[in-house]
Design an enzyme around this catalytic site. Sequence first.
Site, PDB file in Angstrom:
ATOM      1  N   GLY A   1       0.639  -1.346   0.117  1.00 48.66           N
ATOM      2  CA  GLY A   1       0.061   0.001   0.010  1.00 48.66           C
ATOM      3  C   GLY A   1       0.861   1.305   0.005  1.00 48.66           C
ATOM      4  N   SER A   2       2.081   1.169  -0.558  1.00 44.95           N
ATOM      5  CA  SER A   2       2.679   2.670  -0.435  1.00 44.95           C
ATOM      6  C   SER A   2       2.114   3.681  -1.615  1.00 44.95           C
ATOM      7  CB  SER A   2       4.145   2.326  -0.929  1.00 44.95           C
ATOM      8  OG  SER A   2       4.487   1.813  -2.550  1.00 44.95           O
TER       9      SER A   2
ATOM     10  N   ARG B   1     -15.665 -15.595  -9.817  1.00 46.60           N
ATOM     11  CA  ARG B   1     -15.034 -14.247  -9.717  1.00 46.60           C
ATOM     12  C   ARG B   1     -16.458 -13.303  -9.886  1.00 46.60           C
ATOM     13  NH1 ARG B   1      -9.991 -12.826 -11.950  1.00 46.60           N
ATOM     14  NH2 ARG B   1      -9.497 -14.779 -12.538  1.00 46.60           N
TER      15      ARG B   1
ATOM     16  N   MET C   1      -4.273  -7.268  -6.966  1.00 50.14           N
ATOM     17  CA  MET C   1      -3.766  -8.191  -7.877  1.00 50.14           C
ATOM     18  C   MET C   1      -5.005  -9.346  -8.077  1.00 50.14           C
ATOM     19  SD  MET C   1      -0.636  -7.378  -7.901  1.00 50.14           S
ATOM     20  CE  MET C   1       0.349  -8.779  -8.771  1.00 50.14           C
ATOM     21  N   ARG C   2      -6.094  -8.869  -8.658  1.00 57.73           N
ATOM     22  CA  ARG C   2      -6.977  -9.670  -9.303  1.00 57.73           C
ATOM     23  C   ARG C   2      -7.671  -8.821 -10.621  1.00 57.73           C
ATOM     24  NH1 ARG C   2      -7.117 -14.274  -7.251  1.00 57.73           N
ATOM     25  NH2 ARG C   2      -9.129 -14.658  -7.886  1.00 57.73           N
TER      26      ARG C   2
ATOM     27  N   LEU D   1     -10.655  -7.954 -12.853  1.00 63.56           N
ATOM     28  CA  LEU D   1     -12.128  -7.656 -12.737  1.00 63.56           C
ATOM     29  C   LEU D   1     -12.850  -8.162 -13.851  1.00 63.56           C
ATOM     30  CD1 LEU D   1     -11.116  -4.137 -11.112  1.00 63.56           C
ATOM     31  CD2 LEU D   1     -11.888  -6.034  -9.875  1.00 63.56           C
TER      32      LEU D   1
ATOM     33  N   ASN E   1      -5.835   2.404 -12.908  1.00 58.56           N
ATOM     34  CA  ASN E   1      -4.756   1.243 -12.304  1.00 58.56           C
ATOM     35  C   ASN E   1      -3.309   2.063 -12.524  1.00 58.56           C
ATOM     36  OD1 ASN E   1      -3.618  -1.299 -11.681  1.00 58.56           O
ATOM     37  ND2 ASN E   1      -3.118  -1.527 -13.553  1.00 58.56           N
TER      38      ASN E   1
ATOM     39  N   HIS F   1       0.692   0.905 -13.263  1.00 58.80           N
ATOM     40  CA  HIS F   1       1.344  -0.252 -13.585  1.00 58.80           C
ATOM     41  C   HIS F   1       2.699   0.116 -13.506  1.00 58.80           C
ATOM     42  CE1 HIS F   1       2.414  -3.971 -15.563  1.00 58.80           C
ATOM     43  NE2 HIS F   1       3.373  -3.285 -16.350  1.00 58.80           N
TER      44      HIS F   1
ATOM     45  N   ASP G   1      -3.876  -4.582 -18.189  1.00 59.21           N
ATOM     46  CA  ASP G   1      -2.963  -3.363 -18.585  1.00 59.21           C
ATOM     47  C   ASP G   1      -3.233  -2.890 -19.865  1.00 59.21           C
ATOM     48  OD1 ASP G   1      -1.975  -3.749 -15.741  1.00 59.21           O
ATOM     49  OD2 ASP G   1      -0.541  -4.942 -16.327  1.00 59.21           O
TER      50      ASP G   1
HETATM   51  C1  GRF Z   1       2.842  -0.999  -7.736  1.00 63.96           C
HETATM   52  O1  GRF Z   1       4.434  -1.171  -8.145  1.00 63.96           O
HETATM   53  C2  GRF Z   1       2.000  -0.688  -8.742  1.00 63.96           C
HETATM   54  O2  GRF Z   1       2.461  -0.267  -9.891  1.00 63.96           O
HETATM   55  C3  GRF Z   1       1.682  -2.074  -9.035  1.00 63.96           C
HETATM   56  O3  GRF Z   1       1.701  -2.965  -7.751  1.00 63.96           O
HETATM   57  C4  GRF Z   1       2.616  -2.041  -6.833  1.00 63.96           C
HETATM   58  C5  GRF Z   1       1.820  -1.798  -5.621  1.00 63.96           C
HETATM   59  O4  GRF Z   1       2.861  -1.653  -4.653  1.00 63.96           O
HETATM   60  N1  GRF Z   1       0.242  -2.257  -9.691  1.00 63.96           N
HETATM   61  P1  GRF Z   1       2.237  -0.811  -3.274  1.00 63.96           P
HETATM   62  O5  GRF Z   1       1.250  -1.792  -2.557  1.00 63.96           O
HETATM   63  O6  GRF Z   1       1.350   0.473  -3.633  1.00 63.96           O
HETATM   64  O7  GRF Z   1       3.430  -0.524  -2.420  1.00 63.96           O
END
Ligand code: GRF
Length: 201
Positions: free
Chosen positions: A12-13, A65, A90-91, A93, A105, A107, A143
């Site tokens: 969650g950074s 799903r 990480m799912r 939709l 999103n 990426h 993506d």
């Molecule tokens: C990020 O690098 C984002 O681009 C990818 O997953 C990572 C999530 O990192 N989709 P965080 O949980 O926000 O630290």
Amino acid sequence: MKRVGVLVSGSGSNLQAILDAQKAESLGAEVRLVISNIAGVRALDRARDAGVSAEVISHRDFSSREEFDARLIARLKEHGIELVVLAGFMRLLTPKFIESFQIINIHPALLPSFPGVHAAKQALDHGAKITGCTVHFVDSGCDTGPIIAQRAVPILDGDDEETLGARIQAEEHRLLPAVISAIAHGRVRLVSGSRRVEGSV
Ligand code: GRF
């Protein structure tokens, strides 16, 4: 103010960057709900520390799903969410979810290069000299949605997945709140019937 829901699966950074921007009153939007599909992740603590509702909806509790997404949709609608931000969610939709909200999103590569998982490793393995990060609207592909904004990150001699990943993340943390703010203020919009996003972040 635009009501935002953030979906997470991990550290969650990026969520933290959004919450920091909200605290600094530079987001122009309000994070109302954070949902993780994994229990115990740091992202949930970050949300709660910021006083934002946070809950776990585990995909493992649903037999399809569609049923998992139906629960997500219901919770997001109950909170009046208008914009859904995937921040390390990480799912994939379902079409039903994608029709229900405006969704973005983040990426860790310059799409359409290096989609999917391990994007920094893909860039290194390919011998690319520049990579970066992309924020895009979400469509039914992985993506593949219309690109809103990108930032380049150089790949340096001696980089490994960790050093490059950290440099990409630093850029992500600037870009994602800026895109949310631009959407909230109506500075970017998807041209209907096309993949073109007008306006700038
Ligand atoms: C990020 O690098 C984002 O681009 C990818 O997953 C990572 C999530 O990192 N989709 P965080 O949980 O926000 O630290």
